[in-house]
Design a protein around this motif. Structure first.
Motif, PDB file in Angstrom:
ATOM      1  N   ASN A 157      15.630 -13.726  31.323  1.00 48.64           N
ATOM      2  CA  ASN A 157      14.536 -12.698  31.018  1.00 48.64           C
ATOM      3  C   ASN A 157      14.886 -11.365  31.275  1.00 48.64           C
ATOM      4  O   ASN A 157      14.887 -11.047  32.448  1.00 48.64           O
ATOM      5  CB  ASN A 157      13.206 -13.207  31.646  1.00 48.64           C
ATOM      6  CG  ASN A 157      12.013 -12.332  31.371  1.00 48.64           C
ATOM      7  OD1 ASN A 157      12.038 -11.681  30.327  1.00 48.64           O
ATOM      8  ND2 ASN A 157      11.004 -12.779  31.940  1.00 48.64           N
ATOM      9  N   ARG A 158      14.978 -10.581  30.248  1.00 51.93           N
ATOM     10  CA  ARG A 158      15.363  -8.967  30.623  1.00 51.93           C
ATOM     11  C   ARG A 158      14.261  -8.210  30.302  1.00 51.93           C
ATOM     12  O   ARG A 158      13.857  -8.120  29.087  1.00 51.93           O
ATOM     13  CB  ARG A 158      16.403  -8.779  29.502  1.00 51.93           C
ATOM     14  CG  ARG A 158      17.806  -9.416  29.592  1.00 51.93           C
ATOM     15  CD  ARG A 158      18.699  -9.400  28.693  1.00 51.93           C
ATOM     16  NE  ARG A 158      18.910  -7.938  28.418  1.00 51.93           N
ATOM     17  CZ  ARG A 158      19.678  -7.489  27.507  1.00 51.93           C
ATOM     18  NH1 ARG A 158      20.634  -8.347  26.630  1.00 51.93           N
ATOM     19  NH2 ARG A 158      20.219  -6.048  27.369  1.00 51.93           N
ATOM     20  N   THR A 159      13.764  -7.731  31.375  1.00 53.62           N
ATOM     21  CA  THR A 159      12.471  -6.760  31.331  1.00 53.62           C
ATOM     22  C   THR A 159      13.133  -5.460  31.720  1.00 53.62           C
ATOM     23  O   THR A 159      13.819  -5.451  32.581  1.00 53.62           O
ATOM     24  CB  THR A 159      11.380  -7.023  32.090  1.00 53.62           C
ATOM     25  OG1 THR A 159      11.720  -7.283  33.633  1.00 53.62           O
ATOM     26  CG2 THR A 159      11.055  -8.666  31.895  1.00 53.62           C
ATOM     27  N   PRO A 160      12.273  -4.431  31.363  1.00 50.40           N
ATOM     28  CA  PRO A 160      12.789  -3.004  31.832  1.00 50.40           C
ATOM     29  C   PRO A 160      12.504  -2.765  33.527  1.00 50.40           C
ATOM     30  O   PRO A 160      11.511  -3.577  34.041  1.00 50.40           O
ATOM     31  CB  PRO A 160      11.778  -1.981  31.026  1.00 50.40           C
ATOM     32  CG  PRO A 160      10.817  -3.068  30.438  1.00 50.40           C
ATOM     33  CD  PRO A 160      11.289  -4.165  30.559  1.00 50.40           C
TER      34      PRO A 160
ATOM     35  N   LEU B  48      11.846   5.112  25.492  1.00 50.78           N
ATOM     36  CA  LEU B  48      12.758   4.183  24.941  1.00 50.78           C
ATOM     37  C   LEU B  48      14.347   4.291  25.336  1.00 50.78           C
ATOM     38  O   LEU B  48      14.893   3.278  24.823  1.00 50.78           O
ATOM     39  CB  LEU B  48      12.694   4.356  23.317  1.00 50.78           C
ATOM     40  CG  LEU B  48      11.345   4.203  22.523  1.00 50.78           C
ATOM     41  CD1 LEU B  48      11.289   4.806  21.526  1.00 50.78           C
ATOM     42  CD2 LEU B  48      10.929   2.842  22.924  1.00 50.78           C
ATOM     43  N   GLY B  49      14.483   5.066  26.151  1.00 51.38           N
ATOM     44  CA  GLY B  49      16.063   5.064  26.558  1.00 51.38           C
ATOM     45  C   GLY B  49      16.810   5.902  25.812  1.00 51.38           C
ATOM     46  O   GLY B  49      18.212   5.761  25.866  1.00 51.38           O
TER      47      GLY B  49
ATOM     48  N   LEU C 151      14.042   3.189  14.998  1.00 51.70           N
ATOM     49  CA  LEU C 151      15.430   2.823  15.313  1.00 51.70           C
ATOM     50  C   LEU C 151      15.789   2.486  16.771  1.00 51.70           C
ATOM     51  O   LEU C 151      15.843   1.412  17.290  1.00 51.70           O
ATOM     52  CB  LEU C 151      16.531   3.352  14.711  1.00 51.70           C
ATOM     53  CG  LEU C 151      16.430   3.237  13.066  1.00 51.70           C
ATOM     54  CD1 LEU C 151      17.436   3.889  12.539  1.00 51.70           C
ATOM     55  CD2 LEU C 151      16.889   1.953  12.575  1.00 51.70           C
ATOM     56  N   PRO C 152      15.391   3.565  17.468  1.00 52.91           N
ATOM     57  CA  PRO C 152      15.148   3.454  19.067  1.00 52.91           C
ATOM     58  C   PRO C 152      14.319   2.449  19.517  1.00 52.91           C
ATOM     59  O   PRO C 152      14.883   1.470  20.416  1.00 52.91           O
ATOM     60  CB  PRO C 152      14.723   4.764  19.470  1.00 52.91           C
ATOM     61  CG  PRO C 152      15.032   5.909  18.493  1.00 52.91           C
ATOM     62  CD  PRO C 152      14.991   5.206  16.939  1.00 52.91           C
ATOM     63  N   PHE C 153      13.203   2.167  18.742  1.00 50.59           N
ATOM     64  CA  PHE C 153      12.341   1.149  19.234  1.00 50.59           C
ATOM     65  C   PHE C 153      12.822  -0.047  18.960  1.00 50.59           C
ATOM     66  O   PHE C 153      12.672  -1.317  19.882  1.00 50.59           O
ATOM     67  CB  PHE C 153      11.015   1.369  18.508  1.00 50.59           C
ATOM     68  CG  PHE C 153       9.861   0.349  19.219  1.00 50.59           C
ATOM     69  CD1 PHE C 153       9.279   0.442  20.344  1.00 50.59           C
ATOM     70  CD2 PHE C 153       9.724  -0.636  18.371  1.00 50.59           C
ATOM     71  CE1 PHE C 153       8.268  -0.542  20.652  1.00 50.59           C
ATOM     72  CE2 PHE C 153       8.510  -1.490  18.707  1.00 50.59           C
ATOM     73  CZ  PHE C 153       7.957  -1.600  19.957  1.00 50.59           C
TER      74      PHE C 153
ATOM     75  N   GLN D  40      16.586  -4.949  23.591  1.00 46.99           N
ATOM     76  CA  GLN D  40      17.219  -5.162  24.803  1.00 46.99           C
ATOM     77  C   GLN D  40      16.196  -5.635  25.808  1.00 46.99           C
ATOM     78  O   GLN D  40      16.329  -6.196  26.903  1.00 46.99           O
ATOM     79  CB  GLN D  40      17.222  -3.563  25.390  1.00 46.99           C
ATOM     80  CG  GLN D  40      18.025  -3.623  26.600  1.00 46.99           C
ATOM     81  CD  GLN D  40      18.630  -2.044  26.857  1.00 46.99           C
ATOM     82  OE1 GLN D  40      18.088  -1.075  26.248  1.00 46.99           O
ATOM     83  NE2 GLN D  40      19.316  -2.029  27.974  1.00 46.99           N
ATOM     84  N   TYR D  41      14.746  -5.530  25.532  1.00 46.21           N
ATOM     85  CA  TYR D  41      13.918  -6.114  26.397  1.00 46.21           C
ATOM     86  C   TYR D  41      12.727  -6.711  25.484  1.00 46.21           C
ATOM     87  O   TYR D  41      11.819  -6.292  25.130  1.00 46.21           O
ATOM     88  CB  TYR D  41      13.022  -4.724  27.079  1.00 46.21           C
ATOM     89  CG  TYR D  41      13.923  -3.799  27.753  1.00 46.21           C
ATOM     90  CD1 TYR D  41      14.635  -4.279  28.990  1.00 46.21           C
ATOM     91  CD2 TYR D  41      14.088  -2.727  27.401  1.00 46.21           C
ATOM     92  CE1 TYR D  41      15.427  -3.334  29.622  1.00 46.21           C
ATOM     93  CE2 TYR D  41      15.102  -1.680  28.291  1.00 46.21           C
ATOM     94  CZ  TYR D  41      15.606  -2.013  29.236  1.00 46.21           C
ATOM     95  OH  TYR D  41      16.442  -1.497  30.018  1.00 46.21           O
ATOM     96  N   PRO D  42      13.289  -8.077  25.170  1.00 45.80           N
ATOM     97  CA  PRO D  42      12.276  -8.809  24.094  1.00 45.80           C
ATOM     98  C   PRO D  42      11.058  -9.285  24.746  1.00 45.80           C
ATOM     99  O   PRO D  42       9.911  -9.352  23.963  1.00 45.80           O
ATOM    100  CB  PRO D  42      12.962  -9.974  23.910  1.00 45.80           C
ATOM    101  CG  PRO D  42      14.142 -10.005  24.660  1.00 45.80           C
ATOM    102  CD  PRO D  42      14.387  -8.621  25.200  1.00 45.80           C
TER     103      PRO D  42
END
Length: 151
Positions: free
Chosen positions: A2-5, A43-44, A102-104, A110-112
């Protein structure tokens, strides 16, 4: 996995969705473009220093566009300002959406599992940046009117 920001101890650093800012740009116009630039940092996509530069550059650019519209036909701008800024009103939602989509999407990959910020939390920043941008344009228009004389 689980990838979270990463969670910061400070204010909410989650981004707004492009759709939320696009809808707000239909109502509030210019401020949403400025906030969308700030959202790119969330959004990084941009570093903090570069995001601040683009943020204020966008404010000055949009105020300059309003000055240009006024300078082309000041009498029409006084009588029908909504009609004079119609091209900006139409372009604003498109610019907001295409600036962020696109950044979103990259952020979402990256963070589904991460949530975006609620749309209503963007209202105050969008309104504030609309006021700042329009106020800057009005101040510059008044300075130009004083220097060059009212037509």
């Amino acid at each position: 996995m689980n990838r979270t920001p990463p969670i910061n101890a400070g204010p909410d650093s989650r981004p707004w969705s492009p759709l939320a800012l696009t809808v707000l740009s239909l109502v509030f116009g210019l401020g949403a473009i400025v906030v969308a630039v700030r959202n790119l940092e969330r959004l990084g996509f941009l570093e903090a220093k570069l995001a601040r530069f683009y943020f204020w550059t966008t404010v000055v650019f949009l105020a300059s566009v309003l000055l240009l519209i006024w300078s082309v036909n000041p009498h029409a701008f006084e009588h029908t300002p909504a009609q004079q800024v119609a091209p900006l009103s139409i372009a604003s939602p498109l610019a907001v959406y295409f600036l962020q989509i696109l950044p979103f999407r990259r952020w979402r990959l990256q963070y589904p599992a991460a949530d975006t910020r609620p749309w209503f939390t963007a209202i105050l920043p969008v309104v504030a940046m609309t006021v700042v941008t329009v106020a800057l344009a009005v101040i510059v228009i008044e300075i130009f009117a004083l220097i060059f004389g009212r037509p």
